[in-house]
Scaffold this active site. Structure first.
Site: not given
Lengths: 236, 236
Positions: B85, B195
């Site tokens: 992440c 992302c």
């Protein structure tokens, strides 16, 4: 926070497939944000000795390594365990007796999903699982006649499974297709995919000749139902 | 047995994508059997508060939950941690200081993989990561000019990311495509997918208009290199 434990790595791609099914089923049940998904602790332990070889008497006993994995999950407080490997369920009773958390039974969930009206279901599994009679017993208890592959067809299925473990999904589907043709000719009107590598191969089949019941998907359904019924996707 | 810890669930599908990359890269490096793969302990903790909202000042601080996850992995003896992440890396220094095991840095591995000769790279990230300047600083340190989306394009990227988290990959790709067209018109000759939801959308693009550098893949490459160099795929 309630955690669901997954004892995986048998094989690694099958564990990823299982997790993806859990996530997709949770999305289908309405999860739109990360925080609406189920917390999982995944022990992906691919070094566990080969289960099929052990059942066939040609390999090391995997039970100590399986129990180490069950211990690790319990030490971390998981409240349910799923094991996305059918062959490992030969040792289900020992794992179950050893675990504080309940363990779902993949073959029970899979056979329960065979469509009503099925008379004869082929068993698609490792050589070891086939030899153990795990699926044959559960199918018979559901009044479904199990159709076991002959030796040549079982070799095809073993080759299919090994190809998935080696990352060759296209090759695996060719082996699976040949096995299904034989099993259909022998009267099967459905098949249980009783090895979590086989659904990965099946996704590359052009047109399966019969209904295929997916043990990975059914275990994921049981896992998600259990977790959502208890609100484990809501942060506490 | 050396374990690699993965702090995931941010979001869950991105964690599965990361694991699949690790397995594929290990297969590509020669693993043919389960026992030749890397042991992983995956804390898939989707309840961790939204990272982007926290960076934008509109949501709860995720750091306590991130550190709980790092603690859980360390308690189980992991020897390396990967966090698939990007937004969570806003808190990288705090996680790193808190962890016995080293933690790979996803943005460092991603920017290091931008093709030589790239002059201007678009930053595809959550609103929070963009606002934090994480990728802009690392790109500038590599003498690459960062191209930040304008407000409309960032809204497209946020919509792309939310669509992936909700399981709508086709919808996510439409948002991503529109964002890339705008960033190309503004001079970007490559883009960092900063992302881990975005690579899942990118797989559904017909023809990406520029080179896309995948932070999930690059973190997986770094993880597999680290583990294989130390023989962690060989049972001990």
């Amino acid at each position: 926070m309630a955690l669901i434990g997954i004892l995986g790595g048998m094989g690694p791609l099958a564990t990823v497939d299982f997790m993806e099914r859990v996530i997709q089923l949770t999305s289908a049940a309405g999860a739109l944000r990360d925080q609406q998904h189920l917390p999982l602790l995944v022990a992906n332990l691919p070094h566990i000795p080969d289960r099929s070889n052990a059942m066939l008497g040609t390999g090391e006993d995997p039970l100590p390594a399986l129990l180490d994995g069950i211990d690790m999950l319990n030490r971390n407080g998981v409240e349910l365990i799923a094991v996305p490997c059918n062959s490992a369920h030969y040792w289900y009773d020992a794992m179950h007796a050893h675990s504080s958390a309940p363990i779902l039974h993949i073959a029970e969930t899979c056979v329960a999903a065979v469509p009503p009206g099925t008379r004869c279901a082929a068993v698609l599994a490792t050589g070891g699982t086939l030899y153990s009679g795990l699926y044959q017993r559960i199918l018979a208890a559901h009044d479904i006649v199990p159709v076991a592959p002959d030796e040549d067809t079982q070799q095809r299925l073993d080759a299919c499974i090994h190809a998935v473990k080696a990352g060759d999904l296209i090759g695996s589907a060719e082996h699976l297709s040949a096995a299904l043709d034989d099993l259909q000719a022998r009267g099967a009107d459905a098949a249980v995919m009783g090895c979590t590598e086989i659904p990965l191969a099946a996704r590359h089949l052009k047109a399966p000749p019969m209904t295929l019941v997916d043990s990975t998907l059914e275990l994921a359904r049981a896992t998600v139902s259990y977790g959502l019924a208890r609100g484990w996707n809501a942060r506490r």
